[in-house]
Design a protein around this motif. Structure first.
Motif, short mmCIF file in Angstrom:
data_model
loop_
_atom_site.label_atom_id
_atom_site.label_comp_id
_atom_site.label_asym_id
_atom_site.label_seq_id
_atom_site.Cartn_x
_atom_site.Cartn_y
_atom_site.Cartn_z
N ALA A 28 106.19 61.92 -10.68
CA ALA A 28 105.40 60.88 -11.31
C ALA A 28 104.08 61.47 -11.77
CB ALA A 28 105.15 59.72 -10.35
N VAL A 29 103.52 60.89 -12.84
CA VAL A 29 102.21 61.30 -13.33
C VAL A 29 101.25 60.13 -13.16
CG1 VAL A 29 100.86 62.02 -15.34
CG2 VAL A 29 103.18 62.87 -15.03
N PHE A 30 100.09 60.42 -12.60
CA PHE A 30 99.03 59.43 -12.52
C PHE A 30 97.87 59.89 -13.40
CE2 PHE A 30 95.05 58.01 -10.31
CZ PHE A 30 95.14 56.68 -10.69
N TRP A 31 97.47 59.03 -14.32
CA TRP A 31 96.36 59.33 -15.22
C TRP A 31 95.15 58.52 -14.76
CZ3 TRP A 31 95.26 62.87 -18.70
CH2 TRP A 31 94.24 62.66 -19.62
N PRO A 32 94.05 59.20 -14.33
CA PRO A 32 92.93 58.48 -13.74
C PRO A 32 91.93 57.93 -14.75
CG PRO A 32 92.57 60.84 -13.57
CD PRO A 32 93.92 60.66 -14.21
N ALA A 33 92.09 58.23 -16.03
CA ALA A 33 91.17 57.73 -17.06
C ALA A 33 91.85 56.59 -17.83
CB ALA A 33 90.76 58.87 -17.99
N SER A 34 91.30 56.25 -18.99
CA SER A 34 91.84 55.13 -19.76
C SER A 34 93.18 55.48 -20.37
CB SER A 34 90.85 54.72 -20.86
OG SER A 34 90.81 55.72 -21.86
N ILE A 36 102.00 56.40 -14.72
CA ILE A 36 101.14 55.28 -14.32
C ILE A 36 99.69 55.65 -14.56
CG2 ILE A 36 102.80 54.41 -12.61
CD1 ILE A 36 101.14 55.71 -10.42
N CYS A 37 98.86 54.64 -14.74
CA CYS A 37 97.44 54.92 -14.99
C CYS A 37 96.56 53.90 -14.30
CB CYS A 37 97.15 54.97 -16.49
SG CYS A 37 97.28 53.39 -17.34
N ASN A 38 95.33 54.32 -14.03
CA ASN A 38 94.36 53.47 -13.34
C ASN A 38 93.66 52.57 -14.35
OD1 ASN A 38 92.80 52.40 -11.31
ND2 ASN A 38 91.24 54.01 -11.41
N SER A 39 94.46 51.71 -14.99
CA SER A 39 93.92 50.79 -15.98
C SER A 39 94.53 49.42 -15.75
CB SER A 39 94.21 51.30 -17.40
OG SER A 39 93.54 50.51 -18.36
#
Length: 444
Positions: A132-138, A204-207
């Motif tokens: 899995a990839v987590f993107w911490p920006a927008s 997934i992303c922190n948005s």
């Protein structure tokens, strides 16, 4: 059913380690075991900054591997850092995974890698580990970096789809690293990294859909799971690079409701001497209580960088700290506004607490986030710079007064806070996406 064991690996920057720690805390709350991989250099900083060395216990296992650079190398040069990471870290990560599974167990169920660490997915694929990839920006920044296939020849504004924010090509990641040769190097790293991401099972992303509905509709594979602010873990200082000064919370307790200007510029912003002093004098001119975070490396000035007599004049009204427990600060009833560099973590934290912004971006995606804050959500204001590029003290006071005197900023900020709370509650889209992710992981 065995307990899932997830290995997470963030990029080596404060703005990446903190949201990865938030992801890890959320995984823990769902009964998942986490091994958290930093570089040796960042691992030492995180351990040294922990307020309670035993706080994490066996809930999150902190480990490290070499980053490929020597003790004296410049780790703020992302081109050099990412290339060194790519050359050295894959083999070290593979050794670490084998060591974990052979000596400790249980086996790694899933690897969650930073969107900038695509090579880690290749390691996981080689070892037959789900990815899995987590993107911490927008999500907008991620989508743009995935979309570009060549370096723009000239600086210009662009918009990929209707409803998405506009951005200047000068503020893309590779455009902020020096001369054209350096930019080409970083761009090639980005393109190579994007190719690696194709083997991910999840993105997934922190948005939040409340923040970036147009982007997420345009790129449906990117699933928002944010804002990842774990209230159960607010007492933890895990993941920060500097020790927190929690005494500022006692000082905030003594201030009137919605009266304090909170000033914090993240982990990278550096000020020229003249700008550092103009900001200090602007805070003094406002004649309001303020809390300002000043890292030891905020300015290159080796002696006292403040204007003569400044500390004496603001004594009792102003509080200066080296690093603050920001989530707790922004949740405090005394905070009136947030003077921010507009990093994505700070943007999410301020918005989640209903705090209006004064935007002071420094580089890369911070200008994009400023556009969200000031133009699209309308919960903050930009500063105007003079012909020398300086934000003067009079401009600072003017924007503080404008923000605090206009009740519409408070109303819109409160509205966003309510919407963000709903999206992470049960039944909200981010909550559902994260629950689906957990269920997929537990079924492996």
């Amino acid at each position: 059913m065995s307990i899932p064991h997830v290995l997470v690996i963030p990029c080596s920057a404060q703005g990446h380690v903190i949201p990865f720690m938030a992801v890890s805390k959320c995984l823990i709350e769902h009964g998942v075991r986490v091994t958290f991989v930093n570089t040796d250099f960042i691992h030492r900083r995180v351990i040294d900054a922990l307020a309670d060395k035993d706080f994490l216990g066996d809930r999150i296992h902190l480990v490290s591997i070499p980053d490929g650079l020597g003790p004296g190398d410049d780790r703020n040069n992302f081109g050099i850092l990412l290339e060194a990471n790519f050359q050295v870290m894959p083999a070290k990560l593979e050794d670490l995974i084998r060591d974990i599974e052979e000596k400790e167990g249980p086996k790694i169920t899933c690897l969650v890698a930073d969107g900038n660490m695509g090579w880690a997915l290749q390691v996981a694929r080689k070892m037959n580990i789900p990815r899995a990839v987590f993107w911490p920006a927008s999500a907008a920044l991620w989508h743009w970096e995935l979309a570009f296939q060549r370096i723009p020849i000239q600086h210009q504004m662009f918009q990929l789809a209707l409803g998405m924010p506009t951005m200047n090509t000068a503020h893309l990641a590779w455009a902020c690293v020096g001369d054209l040769a350096a930019q080409k190097t970083v761009f090639s790293l980005v393109v190579r990294n994007n190719k690696f991401l194709e083997v991910a099972d999840w993105l997934i992303c922190n948005s939040s859909p409340n923040f970036e509905s147009a982007v997420l509709n345009f790129a449906p594979r990117i699933l928002p799971v944010g804002p990842l602010l774990s209230s159960h873990w607010l007492e933890s200082s895990a993941g920060y690079f500097w020790p927190e000064d929690s005494n500022c919370l006692k000082w905030l307790d003594q201030q009137p409701h919605k009266s304090v200007i909170y000033v914090a510029f993240g982990s990278f912003t550096v000020f020229y001497q003249i700008q550092f002093r103009e900001l200090a004098l602007g805070l003094e001119l406002c004649n309001k209580p303020f809390l300002r975070v000043v890292r030891p490396d905020t300015t290159e000035e080796k002696d006292d960088a403040y204007p003569k007599g400044f500390k004496e004049r603001i004594s009792g009204r102003g509080k200066l700290v080296g690093w603050a427990p920001q989530q707790k600060v922004l949740a405090h009833a005394s905070i009136a506004c947030f003077v921010s560099h507009c990093g994505w973590n700070s943007t999410m934290e301020g918005a989640s607490n209903g705090i209006p912004f004064l935007c002071w971006p420094y580089f890369t995606d911070q200008f994009l986030n400023e556009t969200y804050i000031s133009d699209m959500w309308r919960v903050g204001l930009r500063f105007k710079r003079d012909e020398s590029g300086i934000i003067r003290r009079s401009e600072f006071k003017c924007k503080v007064d404008q923000l605090l005197d206009d009740v519409s900023f408070k109303i819109r900020s409160s509205d966003i806070k309510e919407k963000l709370a709903k999206v992470v509650d049960e039944g909200g889209e981010s909550h559902k996406n994260f629950s689906d992710f957990i269920q997929w992981m537990k079924a492996l």
